[in-house]
Write a protein that holds these residues in place. Structure first.
Motif, short mmCIF file in Angstrom:
data_model
loop_
_atom_site.label_atom_id
_atom_site.label_comp_id
_atom_site.label_asym_id
_atom_site.label_seq_id
_atom_site.Cartn_x
_atom_site.Cartn_y
_atom_site.Cartn_z
N ASN A 52 0.93 -1.36 -0.32
CA ASN A 52 0.02 0.02 0.01
C ASN A 52 0.63 1.15 0.03
OD1 ASN A 52 0.93 0.31 2.92
ND2 ASN A 52 -0.96 -0.53 3.69
N ARG A 54 3.51 1.69 -2.20
CA ARG A 54 3.99 2.26 -2.87
C ARG A 54 5.03 2.79 -3.72
NH1 ARG A 54 0.36 -1.28 -4.83
NH2 ARG A 54 0.71 0.04 -6.68
N LYS A 87 3.27 0.09 -16.87
CA LYS A 87 3.29 0.83 -15.77
C LYS A 87 4.00 0.42 -14.67
CE LYS A 87 -2.07 0.78 -15.20
NZ LYS A 87 -2.91 0.45 -14.72
N PHE A 119 4.03 12.76 -1.57
CA PHE A 119 2.28 12.35 -1.27
C PHE A 119 2.40 12.27 0.38
CE2 PHE A 119 0.66 11.69 -5.79
CZ PHE A 119 0.26 12.22 -5.74
N GLY A 202 -10.11 7.52 3.03
CA GLY A 202 -8.95 8.56 2.05
C GLY A 202 -7.57 8.86 3.49
N SER A 205 -7.93 8.93 6.85
CA SER A 205 -8.34 6.97 8.02
C SER A 205 -6.77 7.75 8.79
CB SER A 205 -7.30 6.48 6.43
OG SER A 205 -7.75 6.09 6.20
N ILE B 194 -4.41 -6.56 -3.71
CA ILE B 194 -2.92 -5.96 -4.98
C ILE B 194 -2.90 -7.72 -5.99
CG2 ILE B 194 -1.23 -4.73 -3.46
CD1 ILE B 194 0.04 -7.50 -3.12
N PRO B 196 -0.69 -8.58 -9.87
CA PRO B 196 -1.13 -10.26 -9.06
C PRO B 196 -0.99 -9.79 -7.85
CG PRO B 196 0.59 -9.72 -9.83
CD PRO B 196 -0.01 -8.45 -10.37
N CYS B 364 -10.36 4.89 -0.74
CA CYS B 364 -10.05 4.87 0.61
C CYS B 364 -9.17 4.59 1.15
CB CYS B 364 -10.24 3.17 0.35
SG CYS B 364 -8.70 2.50 -0.10
N GLY B 365 -8.24 5.41 0.97
CA GLY B 365 -6.64 5.20 2.06
C GLY B 365 -6.11 4.65 2.20
N GLN B 366 -6.27 3.30 1.25
CA GLN B 366 -4.89 2.46 1.07
C GLN B 366 -4.34 3.02 0.81
OE1 GLN B 366 -4.98 -2.10 0.64
NE2 GLN B 366 -5.91 -0.93 -1.16
N CYS B 367 -3.80 3.36 0.09
CA CYS B 367 -2.72 2.96 -1.00
C CYS B 367 -2.36 5.21 -1.34
CB CYS B 367 -1.80 2.35 -2.43
SG CYS B 367 -2.61 3.04 -4.09
N THR B 368 -0.95 5.05 -1.40
CA THR B 368 -0.54 5.93 -0.66
C THR B 368 -1.30 7.70 -2.12
OG1 THR B 368 1.59 5.59 0.34
CG2 THR B 368 1.59 8.51 -0.69
N PRO B 369 -0.61 7.06 -3.40
CA PRO B 369 -0.55 8.28 -4.35
C PRO B 369 -2.05 8.74 -4.88
CG PRO B 369 0.40 5.80 -5.37
CD PRO B 369 0.19 5.95 -3.79
N ILE B 404 -0.29 9.78 -9.70
CA ILE B 404 -1.24 8.67 -8.99
C ILE B 404 -1.54 7.90 -10.26
CG2 ILE B 404 -3.92 8.85 -8.19
CD1 ILE B 404 -3.81 11.78 -7.48
N GLY B 406 -1.94 5.34 -12.22
CA GLY B 406 -0.76 3.83 -13.02
C GLY B 406 0.11 3.51 -11.93
N ARG B 407 -0.07 4.38 -10.83
CA ARG B 407 0.65 3.80 -9.36
C ARG B 407 0.34 3.16 -7.95
NH1 ARG B 407 4.82 8.85 -10.01
NH2 ARG B 407 4.94 8.50 -12.20
N THR B 408 -1.45 3.36 -8.27
CA THR B 408 -2.31 2.76 -7.07
C THR B 408 -2.80 0.93 -7.53
OG1 THR B 408 -4.23 3.70 -8.71
CG2 THR B 408 -3.15 4.88 -7.06
N ILE B 409 -2.86 0.80 -6.92
CA ILE B 409 -3.33 -0.82 -6.27
C ILE B 409 -4.57 -0.72 -7.43
CG2 ILE B 409 -4.69 -2.06 -5.08
CD1 ILE B 409 -2.85 -1.34 -2.61
N GLU B 414 -6.37 6.23 -11.62
CA GLU B 414 -6.59 6.13 -12.90
C GLU B 414 -7.72 7.91 -12.71
OE1 GLU B 414 -5.37 3.47 -12.80
OE2 GLU B 414 -3.23 3.68 -12.90
#
Lengths: 575, 453
Positions: A52, A54, A87, A119, A202, A205, B194, B196, B364-369, B404, B406-409, B414
């Motif tokens: 998560n 990244r 990507k 970020f 978001g 959280s 995630i 895969p 949702c706040g899970q991944c940073t970007p 953001i 292309g870099r998210t889960i 997008e």
């Protein structure tokens, strides 16, 4: 892994260079083997992959193959064509595959990383000057490497709770949290105490405990260790000391026979905290909360700091002389300790051999927690057996000594670090015997002792312990002991020598181990101190494997495995 | 040339007079005949039909449904699950709602056929929290179907059993993302997984192979069986088969939902002929063709290039054919079919501020970007609309969006980035002009004054 348990090595192209890596590992580990750091926050080698943060985004491609024939696809020059994933992929969640191309510092990888870094910082408070994590903060470190140096963020930062009590030992600063979920996964997967979770969505959280729960398990402080930022702080260590002033000394947790590897962190002779040291065959990267408190005994009020003889404070020389005098008669018993080091236990054995004393030992047992607090609550019971200080597995009392005392024929008792009265001996029984007490803290026995030889805690001396896996592990002195005290093994060596009428040789651990290594029937035979690696040495317990140990299966420990390993050994290999 | 007429297949009866959403009415109109036919045929034959029909997913990505079913991991021996994604939450989309509210049995029949085809052990309908009436309707319809052995144990005496459970969401856009939906269905926070390794067809709900299909897609399965794959494939244009329900909202005179064959009409025909055009005196400024996450189109844009079949095209916005591939050729997407029309009264920065507010609220706040980027973009556009715009904000917005994408889960990244990228790219002049606008009169109230829909 292939069938024979060997790890297959596969070739990958890392930043244009062909390297070999073990199959089955992820890109972060593969890069690390070859000296390339892929920065990451949420990934932790001992937890499941969350993917998560990244931060570990890298560029990845595979050699192209024709879908029909499986033949490699070549470009106009006859070179293998690479199917680059458009990507960036996460290094933590991507496992190596033969021929894989990985670029950790291509423009795409760098750009991704810098973007993530920005970020992570936009809503992160500029707390570094007052933050406990400063100096060991991944966010600070990577901000130096990948940060912009100035902020493009002109909006207001999010405001969140700054000092939430998550449990008795952990305090949370939500503003600093980067929501990596390491602590949540730790509680679920390792501590098996699922109490942490996120609420709200978001960027709002917030990490919190589930309603009516608190983070109070005995492993809660590991969440502080694995928090990559200063969000989770130890309520005890909070605001006490800047970490860059702390000196780290490798040590071993003495709480139980699991022998967790630790770092004792001190400044100017004062210990501020104990944190775990990674050892993948012992404690992984964890330790108990209770084990971290043990350093507080160093400064305890009941600490013994002066040598005493017949109630009066005397010099070391006088105390030793008096001890030698008391041990010179022939009706002696020794009460050893599972808390003593291998070296001390060896010297006690030597002393017992010289004086023909019988040696008694009591174990200290509790409940197994299945992780790192084992049922044997002493660090070195196996040392007592390996050195031959005692022959039998101890019970939890000193009944045999009581019987011996009952016969009334014991004149002198040498007691090491035990309180006789807590182990089934009555004051009536020892009325006729003289007591020499060697220990760190005052107790009922030391109060009655004729000679008191104050000794050093594990933090003030160096030595070795043997843990439940029969792993011989070194620990090192972290802080100086009270003025005038010398290491226990020197005191015991002096007594042993002077009993023979000799002057004790100056002794170091190295030279003492030359003696220990000569023990003929012991699993310690042939070991040289300097050859014991920093992560310990696996011993072959031989016959000792069959004793009725109390420890149950736990993290990196299986009682039956220890036995099997011995039985599986071909006889010829036994020395 | 006359504009094509609506071709109602899925919504054939939905708005018909006297048509009700109960079982007797559905049976009267030939309901469940296809299920009867299905349970007598081989499951793999139905899968083959669906593949041959070329039907593409109606949820947004437009992935071929038959292909998706083929990816199912059947070797693991684990039970297979079918999930109907009824979490219709893309702003501008209201097609699945019509089906659920007006013709629930069509969905149930489509689901039972699909479940039989993939041999699912259990089916779920994950319905968004806001459709509380819809959930009630579905529950009642399932009970009716069960009573008639059309669902549940031993369907129509065939020996095949599959129950459908309606699961209500709790009001989160991210539950429309299939792995987020699965997490939510399992009772967890809907953090997308995630991929895969967590492809639903292999490791879906309860780590078992799972198919997640949109409401409209599942309804199509019934019609594929009814018409036959070849006849279905004749509808629309090659690679864009069947009909699509378009939801038109925004500043047109007659907004609504319309079912057309794919490619039967252009965006212009939809706006000006089907929806009665813009309000009097207004001119077209921009269109979002496929729900709020699709890239915006500027009214005076032109698109040139070559289609997959080799034909060259030179389109204005109104010339874009309404199918899957047309909007893609124009650099955007048909997404969930939600067409949002904006006339010249719209302040484009405010429009983006609205979209950004939505995505910042729903991340949702899970991944940073996505977590940090969506809120940052919202803060920027809100500030811009509150009198604090700077000329450099437009470039900053695009830069944040690029960080953001292309870099998210999951694809939310997008979805959040594309509006900003396209709005700023196509209306940069307005974003820059915003900086030179005087601040609103009553600045004390600041962001509170902003009208966010």
């Amino acid at each position: 892994m292939s069938g024979n348990g060997k790890v297959d090595m596969i070739p990958i192209i890392l930043n244009g260079e062909e390297v070999e890596v073990p199959s089955g590992i992820n890109l972060i580990e593969a890069a690390q083997i070859h000296g390339r750091e892929i920065p990451h926050y949420c990934y932790h080698p001992k937890l499941t992959v969350a993917g998560n943060c990244r931060m570990c985004l890298v560029e990845m491609g595979m050699p192209m193959r024709d879908r029909g024939t499986g033949e490699p696809v070549l470009d106009a020059d006859g070179n293998q064509k690479i199917g680059w994933i458009p990507k960036p992929v996460i290094g933590c969640g991507t496992n190596v595959a033969p021929g894989m191309r990985v670029n950790t510092d291509s423009p795409l990888a760098k750009d991704s990383r810098e973007g993530i870094m920005e970020f992570l910082l936009v809503n992160h408070p500029l707390d570094c000057p007052i933050c406990d994590q400063a100096g060991e903060c991944r966010l600070q470190e990577f901000a130096m490497d990948y940060g912009r140096g100035y902020s493009r963020f002109v909006e207001r930062k999010n405001v969140k709770p700054k000092r939430t009590r998550l449990g008795p030992r952990v305090t949370l600063d939500d503003e600093r949290c980067i929501l990596c979920s390491r602590c949540i996964r730790f509680c679920q997967e390792v501590a098996k105490d699922d109490v942490l979770g996120f609420v709200d969505r978001g960027s709002y959280s917030t990490l919190t405990c589930f309603p009516g729960k608190e983070l109070s398990n005995n492993y809660s402080l590991n969440t502080v260790d694995i928090c990559p930022v200063g969000a989770l702080t130890s309520s005890d260590f909070r605001f006490k000391m800047r970490v860059w002033f702390l000196k780290e000394s490798p040590s071993i947790c003495t709480e139980s026979s699991s022998g967790a590897n630790t770092l004792v962190e001190s400044r100017e002779g004062q210990i501020y905290r104990i944190i775990p040291r990674r050892n993948d065959v012992v404690n992984d990267t964890w330790m108990t909360d209770s084990g971290r408190e043990l350093f507080k005994q160093v400064q305890s009020e009941s600490r013994l700091t002066a040598h005493r003889s017949d109630g009066a404070e005397v010099t070391l020389d006088a105390a030793v002389a008096r001890s030698v005098e008391l041990l010179s008669n022939d009706k002696i018993a020794i009460v050893g300790s599972c808390n003593s080091t291998v070296e001390e236990q060896y010297l006690l054995r030597k002393l017992a051999d010289q004086t023909k004393a019988e040696t008694h030992l009591s174990g200290h047992f509790g409940d197994d927690d299945g992780l790192l607090l084992s049922a044997d609550r002493t660090p070195n019971l196996r040392g007592a057996l390996a050195t031959g200080m005692v022959k039998k597995y101890p019970s939890d009392n000193l009944k045999p000594l009581a019987l011996q005392l009952g016969k009334g024929d014991l004149k002198t008792l040498l007691v090491v670090n035990e309180d006789l009265f807590a182990l089934g001996i009555t004051k009536e029984q020892i009325k006729k015997a003289k007591i020499i007490y060697v220990g760190t803290h005052e107790n009922e026995t030391s109060k009655m002792a004729d000679v008191v030889l104050p000794s050093l805690t594990v933090f003030e001396k160096s030595g070795t312990f043997i843990n439940r896996n029969f792993r011989l592990q070194k620990f090192f002195q972290a802080v100086p002991g009270p003025a005038g005290l010398v290491p226990d093994f020197l005191v015991l060596n002096r007594i042993a020598s002077e009993l023979l009428g000799e002057v004790a040789e100056s002794l170091g651990l190295e030279s003492l181990w030359k003696e220990i290594g000569k023990l003929r029937t012991s699993c310690l035979k042939g070991i040289a101190y300097r050859e014991i690696p920093s992560d310990g040495l696996a011993l072959d317990p031989g016959k000792l494997a069959d004793l009725p140990y109390v420890e149950g299966p736990a993290l990196n420990f299986s009682p039956s495995k220890v036995k099997k390993a011995v039985k599986a050994k071909p006889k010829a290999a036994k020395v | 040339m006359a504009v094509a007429k609506e071709k109602r297949i899925i919504l054939k009866y939905a708005d018909a007079k006297g048509y009700s959403n109960d079982l007797p009415c559905y049976l009267e109109h030939g309901g469940y005949d296809m299920l009867k036919k299905a349970v007598k045929s081989k499951p793999e034959d139905i899968c083959e039909e669906v593949l041959k029909s070329g039907v593409r997913g109606r949820g947004g990505a437009g992935f071929p449904t038959g292909m998706k079913w083929k990816f199912l991991d059947r070797k693991s021996g684990k039970p297979i699950y079918l999930i109907c994604n009824a979490d219709e939450s893309e702003p501008g989309t209201f097609k699945d709602r019509q089906i659920i509210y007006k013709d629930p049995h069509q969905l149930i029949e489509g689901m039972m056929i699909s479940a039989y085809a993939i041999q699912a052990k259990q089916a779920f309908i994950y319905i968004r929290a806001e459709f509380f009436e819809g959930a009630r309707i579905l529950d009642r319809a399932i009970a009716e179907a069960k009573a008639k052995k059309l669902c549940g144990d031993n369907v129509l005496g065939s020996g095949y059993s599959c129950d459908i459970v309606v699961h209500r969401g709790a009001g989160a856009y991210i539950c429309g993302e299939e792995t987020g939906l699965i997490e939510s269905l399992e009772g967890k926070r809907p953090n997308p997984r995630i991929k895969p390794p967590y492809f639903p067809a292999v490791l879906g709900v309860y780590q078992c192979p799972t198919i997640v299909n949109n409401v409209e897609t599942l309804c199509n399965v019934k019609h594929i069986l009814e018409m036959g794959a070849d006849a279905f494939a004749q509808l629309g244009i090659p690679n864009n088969t069947g009909t699509r329900i378009w939801c038109v909202s925004g500043q047109v005179q007659k907004p609504g939902y319309f079912e057309f064959e794919c490619g039967a009409l252009t965006l212009g025909e939809m706006i000006y002929d089907v929806c009665g055009g813009l309000n009097p005196g207004r001119s077209l400024k921009a269109v979002i063709p496929g729900g709020s996450s699709a890239k915006v189109l500027r009214a005076d844009e032109r698109f040139t290039g070559t289609l997959k079949d080799g034909t060259d095209f030179d389109w204005g916005v109104t010339d874009i054919p309404l199918d899957f591939d047309g909007p893609i050729a124009a650099g955007t997407m048909s997404g969930s079919g939600g067409i949002i029309v904006m006339d010249d009264s719209v302040d484009i920065v405010e429009a983006l501020a609205n979209v950004n507010a939505f995505y910042a609220h729903e991340s949702c706040g899970q991944c940073t970007p996505c977590r940090e980027g969506s809120l940052w973009m919202r803060k920027i556009t809100t500030r811009m609309c509150s009198g604090g715009a700077r000329e450099e904000d437009s470039d900053l917005l695009v830069s944040v969006a690029n960080q953001i994408e292309g870099r998210t889960i999951c694809a939310f990244g997008e979805a959040a980035a594309w509006p900003t990228q396209s709005f700023v790219a196509k209306f940069k002049d307005e974003f820059i002009a915003k900086a030179n606008q005087p601040a609103p009169d009553d600045d004390a109230e600041g962001p509170a004054r902003l009208r966010l829909i």
